[in-house]
Design an enzyme around this catalytic site. Structure first.
Site, short mmCIF file in Angstrom:
data_model
loop_
_atom_site.label_atom_id
_atom_site.label_comp_id
_atom_site.label_asym_id
_atom_site.label_seq_id
_atom_site.Cartn_x
_atom_site.Cartn_y
_atom_site.Cartn_z
N ARG A 45 2.78 -8.06 -18.40
CA ARG A 45 4.02 -8.58 -17.83
C ARG A 45 4.14 -10.10 -18.02
O ARG A 45 5.22 -10.60 -18.38
CB ARG A 45 4.09 -8.23 -16.35
CG ARG A 45 4.07 -6.74 -16.03
CD ARG A 45 5.41 -6.06 -16.27
NE ARG A 45 5.40 -4.65 -15.92
CZ ARG A 45 5.61 -4.17 -14.70
NH1 ARG A 45 5.82 -5.01 -13.68
NH2 ARG A 45 5.61 -2.88 -14.48
N ASP A 147 16.40 -6.98 -1.97
CA ASP A 147 15.19 -6.87 -2.78
C ASP A 147 14.72 -8.28 -3.07
O ASP A 147 15.52 -9.23 -3.04
CB ASP A 147 15.45 -6.11 -4.08
CG ASP A 147 14.18 -5.49 -4.65
OD1 ASP A 147 13.92 -4.31 -4.40
OD2 ASP A 147 13.43 -6.22 -5.33
#
Length: 280
Positions: A45, A147
Protein backbone atom coordinates in the site's frame (compact mmCIF):
# COMPACT_ATOMS: atom_id res chain seq x y z
CA UNK A 1 17.19 -6.76 8.69
CA UNK A 2 14.82 -6.52 5.70
CA UNK A 3 11.76 -8.75 5.78
CA UNK A 4 11.47 -11.35 3.06
CA UNK A 5 9.47 -10.03 0.13
CA UNK A 6 7.37 -12.37 -1.99
CA UNK A 7 9.16 -11.68 -5.27
CA UNK A 8 12.28 -9.96 -6.56
CA UNK A 9 12.12 -6.55 -8.18
CA UNK A 10 10.80 -4.42 -5.31
CA UNK A 11 12.45 -1.05 -5.61
CA UNK A 12 12.31 0.02 -1.94
CA UNK A 13 14.26 -1.44 0.95
CA UNK A 14 11.75 -2.45 3.60
CA UNK A 15 12.91 -3.40 7.07
CA UNK A 16 11.13 -4.51 10.20
CA UNK A 17 11.95 -1.10 11.66
CA UNK A 18 10.02 0.46 8.79
CA UNK A 19 7.01 -1.72 9.56
CA UNK A 20 7.18 -0.84 13.26
CA UNK A 21 7.40 2.86 12.38
CA UNK A 22 4.27 2.54 10.24
CA UNK A 23 2.45 0.62 12.94
CA UNK A 24 3.32 3.18 15.62
CA UNK A 25 2.21 6.13 13.45
CA UNK A 26 -1.06 4.50 12.43
CA UNK A 27 -1.88 3.67 16.05
CA UNK A 28 -1.03 7.17 17.21
CA UNK A 29 -3.01 8.88 14.48
CA UNK A 30 -6.00 6.57 14.00
CA UNK A 31 -5.94 4.12 16.92
CA UNK A 32 -5.62 1.19 14.52
CA UNK A 33 -3.47 -1.73 15.68
CA UNK A 34 -1.76 -3.52 12.78
CA UNK A 35 -1.05 -7.19 13.33
CA UNK A 36 2.26 -8.79 12.43
CA UNK A 37 0.76 -10.49 9.39
CA UNK A 38 0.12 -7.07 7.77
CA UNK A 39 3.79 -6.46 6.94
CA UNK A 40 3.43 -7.20 3.25
CA UNK A 41 0.17 -5.26 3.00
CA UNK A 42 1.96 -2.20 4.43
CA UNK A 43 4.71 -2.47 1.83
CA UNK A 44 2.25 -2.90 -1.02
CA UNK A 45 0.00 0.00 0.00
CA UNK A 46 2.67 2.54 0.97
CA UNK A 47 5.05 1.81 -1.89
CA UNK A 48 2.38 3.40 -4.11
CA UNK A 49 2.63 6.59 -2.08
CA UNK A 50 6.46 6.55 -2.39
CA UNK A 51 6.18 6.25 -6.15
CA UNK A 52 3.54 8.97 -6.34
CA UNK A 53 5.67 11.36 -4.28
CA UNK A 54 8.91 10.35 -6.07
CA UNK A 55 10.57 9.34 -2.81
CA UNK A 56 13.37 6.84 -2.64
CA UNK A 57 12.89 5.15 0.71
CA UNK A 58 10.54 4.62 3.61
CA UNK A 59 12.78 6.85 5.72
CA UNK A 60 12.19 9.69 3.25
CA UNK A 61 8.46 9.01 3.41
CA UNK A 62 8.39 9.19 7.22
CA UNK A 63 10.19 12.54 7.06
CA UNK A 64 7.75 13.76 4.41
CA UNK A 65 4.83 12.65 6.55
CA UNK A 66 6.02 14.69 9.52
CA UNK A 67 6.52 17.78 7.35
CA UNK A 68 3.24 17.68 5.38
CA UNK A 69 0.08 17.47 7.47
CA UNK A 70 -2.07 16.77 4.41
CA UNK A 71 -0.23 13.48 3.81
CA UNK A 72 -1.59 11.95 7.01
CA UNK A 73 -4.98 11.49 5.35
CA UNK A 74 -3.35 9.72 2.38
CA UNK A 75 -1.38 7.57 4.83
CA UNK A 76 -4.54 6.46 6.64
CA UNK A 77 -6.50 6.03 3.40
CA UNK A 78 -3.79 3.74 2.05
CA UNK A 79 -3.76 1.47 5.09
CA UNK A 80 -7.44 1.13 5.95
CA UNK A 81 -9.44 -1.76 4.53
CA UNK A 82 -12.95 -1.03 3.28
CA UNK A 83 -14.82 -4.30 2.98
CA UNK A 84 -18.58 -3.75 2.82
CA UNK A 85 -21.76 -4.82 1.07
CA UNK A 86 -25.43 -3.94 0.88
CA UNK A 87 -27.40 -5.49 3.75
CA UNK A 88 -24.36 -7.19 5.19
CA UNK A 89 -25.52 -9.05 8.34
CA UNK A 90 -29.16 -8.69 7.31
CA UNK A 91 -30.51 -9.43 10.79
CA UNK A 92 -29.35 -5.96 11.89
CA UNK A 93 -31.58 -4.28 9.33
CA UNK A 94 -34.54 -6.49 10.26
CA UNK A 95 -34.03 -5.44 13.89
CA UNK A 96 -33.75 -1.78 12.88
CA UNK A 97 -37.02 -1.97 10.89
CA UNK A 98 -38.91 -3.31 13.91
CA UNK A 99 -37.22 -0.84 16.23
CA UNK A 100 -37.98 2.21 14.05
CA UNK A 101 -41.74 2.01 14.31
CA UNK A 102 -41.61 1.53 18.08
CA UNK A 103 -39.25 4.47 18.62
CA UNK A 104 -41.17 6.89 16.43
CA UNK A 105 -44.20 6.49 18.70
CA UNK A 106 -42.11 8.17 21.40
CA UNK A 107 -40.16 10.83 19.49
CA UNK A 108 -39.16 12.11 16.08
CA UNK A 109 -36.88 12.13 14.19
CA UNK A 110 -35.15 8.77 14.44
CA UNK A 111 -31.38 9.41 14.44
CA UNK A 112 -28.91 6.76 13.21
CA UNK A 113 -25.11 6.94 12.88
CA UNK A 114 -23.13 4.67 10.55
CA UNK A 115 -19.69 5.20 12.06
CA UNK A 116 -17.58 3.30 9.51
CA UNK A 117 -19.58 3.82 6.35
CA UNK A 118 -16.88 3.01 3.80
CA UNK A 119 -18.20 3.36 0.24
CA UNK A 120 -21.77 3.85 1.42
CA UNK A 121 -23.44 0.44 1.21
CA UNK A 122 -24.19 0.39 4.94
CA UNK A 123 -25.86 3.82 5.27
CA UNK A 124 -27.81 3.34 2.05
CA UNK A 125 -28.98 -0.04 3.40
CA UNK A 126 -30.12 1.79 6.55
CA UNK A 127 -31.96 4.35 4.41
CA UNK A 128 -33.66 1.66 2.30
CA UNK A 129 -34.70 -0.18 5.47
CA UNK A 130 -36.28 2.91 6.98
CA UNK A 131 -38.00 3.99 3.77
CA UNK A 132 -39.56 0.53 3.46
CA UNK A 133 -40.42 0.25 7.17
CA UNK A 134 -41.99 3.70 7.39
CA UNK A 135 -43.58 3.71 3.95
CA UNK A 136 -42.17 7.02 2.76
CA UNK A 137 -39.25 8.48 0.82
CA UNK A 138 -39.41 11.35 3.30
CA UNK A 139 -39.39 9.50 6.61
CA UNK A 140 -38.75 11.33 9.91
CA UNK A 141 -35.17 10.09 10.15
CA UNK A 142 -31.66 11.54 10.20
CA UNK A 143 -28.82 9.32 9.02
CA UNK A 144 -25.21 10.37 9.60
CA UNK A 145 -22.53 8.33 7.81
CA UNK A 146 -18.86 8.82 8.58
CA UNK A 147 -15.49 7.29 7.82
CA UNK A 148 -11.86 8.20 8.39
CA UNK A 149 -11.06 7.59 4.70
CA UNK A 150 -11.91 10.60 2.53
CA UNK A 151 -11.50 8.56 -0.65
CA UNK A 152 -14.31 6.12 0.14
CA UNK A 153 -16.54 8.96 1.32
CA UNK A 154 -16.28 10.52 -2.13
CA UNK A 155 -17.51 7.26 -3.65
CA UNK A 156 -20.29 7.04 -1.08
CA UNK A 157 -21.60 10.52 -1.83
CA UNK A 158 -21.82 9.68 -5.53
CA UNK A 159 -23.72 6.48 -4.80
CA UNK A 160 -22.63 4.78 -8.04
CA UNK A 161 -21.95 1.03 -7.93
CA UNK A 162 -21.21 -1.81 -10.35
CA UNK A 163 -24.33 -3.89 -10.93
CA UNK A 164 -22.72 -6.95 -9.33
CA UNK A 165 -22.59 -5.07 -6.00
CA UNK A 166 -26.41 -5.04 -6.00
CA UNK A 167 -26.79 -8.82 -6.02
CA UNK A 168 -27.96 -8.94 -2.40
CA UNK A 169 -30.94 -6.71 -3.24
CA UNK A 170 -34.34 -7.89 -4.35
CA UNK A 171 -35.63 -6.98 -7.81
CA UNK A 172 -38.13 -4.61 -6.16
CA UNK A 173 -35.36 -2.83 -4.23
CA UNK A 174 -33.29 -2.42 -7.37
CA UNK A 175 -36.23 -0.89 -9.21
CA UNK A 176 -37.21 1.39 -6.36
CA UNK A 177 -33.84 2.60 -5.14
CA UNK A 178 -31.49 2.58 -8.15
CA UNK A 179 -31.22 4.03 -11.63
CA UNK A 180 -29.49 1.77 -14.13
CA UNK A 181 -26.73 3.41 -16.17
CA UNK A 182 -26.63 3.52 -19.94
CA UNK A 183 -23.97 4.36 -22.51
CA UNK A 184 -20.72 5.18 -20.75
CA UNK A 185 -22.34 4.17 -17.43
CA UNK A 186 -23.55 0.78 -18.63
CA UNK A 187 -22.91 -1.91 -16.02
CA UNK A 188 -23.44 0.55 -13.16
CA UNK A 189 -26.36 1.85 -11.13
CA UNK A 190 -26.84 4.97 -9.03
CA UNK A 191 -28.76 5.37 -5.80
CA UNK A 192 -31.84 7.51 -6.47
CA UNK A 193 -31.62 11.14 -5.34
CA UNK A 194 -34.43 10.74 -2.78
CA UNK A 195 -32.39 8.10 -0.95
CA UNK A 196 -29.08 9.96 -1.22
CA UNK A 197 -30.69 13.01 0.36
CA UNK A 198 -31.48 11.03 3.51
CA UNK A 199 -27.78 10.49 4.30
CA UNK A 200 -25.25 13.09 5.47
CA UNK A 201 -21.66 11.97 4.86
CA UNK A 202 -18.91 13.35 7.05
CA UNK A 203 -15.21 12.59 7.66
CA UNK A 204 -14.67 11.56 11.28
CA UNK A 205 -11.63 10.01 12.93
CA UNK A 206 -12.97 7.99 15.86
CA UNK A 207 -9.90 9.03 17.86
CA UNK A 208 -10.80 12.71 17.55
CA UNK A 209 -11.61 14.35 20.87
CA UNK A 210 -14.77 15.91 19.42
CA UNK A 211 -16.90 14.03 16.89
CA UNK A 212 -19.29 16.94 16.50
CA UNK A 213 -22.30 14.66 17.09
CA UNK A 214 -25.07 15.65 19.47
CA UNK A 215 -26.42 13.07 21.89
CA UNK A 216 -29.83 11.50 21.51
CA UNK A 217 -28.98 8.90 18.85
CA UNK A 218 -31.35 5.97 18.50
CA UNK A 219 -28.91 3.56 16.86
CA UNK A 220 -25.20 3.35 16.04
CA UNK A 221 -23.74 0.96 13.50
CA UNK A 222 -20.11 0.31 14.45
CA UNK A 223 -19.46 -2.94 12.62
CA UNK A 224 -16.13 -4.60 11.87
CA UNK A 225 -14.16 -1.57 12.98
CA UNK A 226 -13.49 -2.34 16.66
CA UNK A 227 -11.35 -5.30 15.55
CA UNK A 228 -8.71 -2.79 14.42
CA UNK A 229 -8.40 -1.27 17.91
CA UNK A 230 -6.82 -2.67 21.05
CA UNK A 231 -9.01 -3.38 24.09
CA UNK A 232 -8.35 -0.07 25.95
CA UNK A 233 -9.22 1.90 22.80
CA UNK A 234 -12.33 -0.23 22.25
CA UNK A 235 -13.47 0.50 25.80
CA UNK A 236 -12.96 4.26 25.41
CA UNK A 237 -14.87 4.32 22.12
CA UNK A 238 -17.71 2.21 23.50
CA UNK A 239 -18.04 4.53 26.48
CA UNK A 240 -18.31 7.55 24.19
CA UNK A 241 -20.77 5.87 21.82
CA UNK A 242 -23.02 4.61 24.58
CA UNK A 243 -23.04 8.15 25.96
CA UNK A 244 -24.56 9.38 22.67
CA UNK A 245 -27.48 6.91 22.69
CA UNK A 246 -30.94 7.64 24.01
CA UNK A 247 -32.14 5.20 26.71
CA UNK A 248 -32.95 1.95 24.93
CA UNK A 249 -30.85 2.86 21.88
CA UNK A 250 -29.07 0.16 19.89
CA UNK A 251 -25.42 -0.47 19.07
CA UNK A 252 -24.83 -2.86 16.17
CA UNK A 253 -21.40 -4.55 16.08
CA UNK A 254 -19.65 -6.83 13.60
CA UNK A 255 -19.95 -10.61 13.59
CA UNK A 256 -16.33 -11.07 14.69
CA UNK A 257 -16.54 -8.63 17.59
CA UNK A 258 -17.57 -9.15 21.19
CA UNK A 259 -17.44 -6.85 24.19
CA UNK A 260 -17.06 -9.23 27.10
CA UNK A 261 -14.28 -6.97 28.37
CA UNK A 262 -16.73 -4.05 28.52
CA UNK A 263 -19.71 -5.68 30.24
CA UNK A 264 -19.94 -2.67 32.55
CA UNK A 265 -20.81 -0.58 29.49
CA UNK A 266 -22.90 -2.77 27.18
CA UNK A 267 -25.12 -5.84 27.33
CA UNK A 268 -26.05 -8.15 24.49
CA UNK A 269 -29.71 -8.19 23.45
CA UNK A 270 -29.32 -10.40 20.38
CA UNK A 271 -26.92 -11.34 17.61
CA UNK A 272 -24.13 -8.73 17.75
CA UNK A 273 -26.66 -6.16 18.99
CA UNK A 274 -26.11 -4.25 22.22
CA UNK A 275 -27.64 -1.68 24.54
CA UNK A 276 -26.14 0.31 27.37
CA UNK A 277 -25.65 -1.95 30.38
CA UNK A 278 -28.07 0.20 32.36
CA UNK A 279 -30.32 1.16 29.46
CA UNK A 280 -34.07 1.40 29.81
Amino acid sequence: MPITLPAPGHEFLYTRRDFLNVRERLYRHAGISLSENKQQLVYSRLSRRLRSLRLGSFAEYFAYLEQHDEEWQQFVNALTTNLTAFFRERHHFEHLARFAGERLRDHSPLRVWSSASSTGEEPYSIAMTLVDALGSFNPPVQILASDIDTGVLGCARQGIYPLERLEALSAAQKRRFFLRGTGANAGKARVVAELRQLVEFRQINLLDANWGIAGGLDAIFCRNVMIYFDKPTQTRLLERMIGLLRPGGLLFAGHSENFVHASQLVRSIGRTTYQAARSG
